[in-house]
Design an enzyme around this catalytic site. Sequence first.
Site, PDB file in Angstrom:
ATOM      1  CB  CYS A 303      -0.976  -0.036   1.172  1.00  0.00           C
ATOM      2  SG  CYS A 303      -0.215  -0.274   2.801  1.00  0.00           S
ATOM      3  NE  ARG A 308      -3.714   2.314   2.560  1.00  0.00           N
ATOM      4  CZ  ARG A 308      -3.771   3.103   1.491  1.00  0.00           C
ATOM      5  NH1 ARG A 308      -4.935   3.343   0.899  1.00  0.00           N
ATOM      6  NH2 ARG A 308      -2.681   3.677   1.018  1.00  0.00           N
TER       7      ARG A 308
END
Length: 367
Positions: A303, A308
Amino acid sequence: MKKRVLGMLLCITMAASLTVGCGAKKEKAVEGVREEMAGETAVETASMDQRRVYVTADWVKSVMDGNQPESENYVILEVSYGATAADSPSYKEGHIPGAIHASIMEVEDATGDEAGAYNLLAVEEIRDNALSHGITRDTTVILYAGDGDAAGVARQAYAYLYLGVENVKILNGSLAAWNAAGYELETEENKGTPADDFGVAVPVHPEYWLSIEDAKNRLEKEENFKLVSIRTKEEWLGETSGYNYMDKAGEPKGAVWGKGCDTAFDVNGFCKEDGTVKELDELLASEWEEVDFTLDQQLAFYCGTGWRAAVPFLILYQEGYDNISLYDGGWYQWIMKEDYPVQVGDPSGDSCEYMTVRELPEDKAAK
């Protein structure tokens, strides 16, 4: 009722071993029965697969009550960005009894310089920080986020798995799930009893971590390798970097989109409305219904800075997949390499542009 469910578990386990062998498919077959058991009173004392990461508040409470012999040696950590317990509002307001405050900076270099680039700390530092809480390879580590940050707590769990902790759990839904179950909180600060020996040389699982050099080389040379972007649509298309400290937008050339986010600071696509992380079948029916990768390929998630991307890694990890890793440096580290190739736009369309980092516009920082 318990006999019927336990009988089904035995039958499906035997069938899975005969028809699909070991690995992800066998674990998925057994997990289907575990889901049915969720409605039984047996769920509070049922053993939990070691690779199962996301667990219920009832199961955490059963560990605390001494009903999980395999998790007798456990540590509960509330994860936040605060360096100390005093810096964490959620911890001070009320935490799970016995929980120790743990900073995300215990596993990540938060300086943001080129050497660290928000990567994991040196593995020896992660180990020493874990030992300070009494965590060894054989400790059951139960994590939750006081503020409900599913990405931040996933980052911590990933780091411990990479390090070599064998049994890492996350309270699915974090503190909100604990409160919804009606369990008590405390405000007293807790400290772990430090341990001297982790029990094994670290990292136990170097294959879970992918360097920027390896990410680039594998993109260029391995057809079966997919670098999966866990970023927003706007980040994916190169409209914004998603961060106020990244002035260039785009993706590494050859990356594919794994969706999952509404902003650079959430993983809403991987979560249900109550904040719990989805099971794989739910993910495949929603965010991953139409994607440019398959689960039998070699997958590395990334990410902006690694938070994430840890969530889909854990979802697949707990299903038994061993073909997964995390490109730790993410887009933040990629744009530090001026000669690295990038794409701007959807590569499946006609308007995607290819260039080097050096050629990217420098006006794409999030406002």
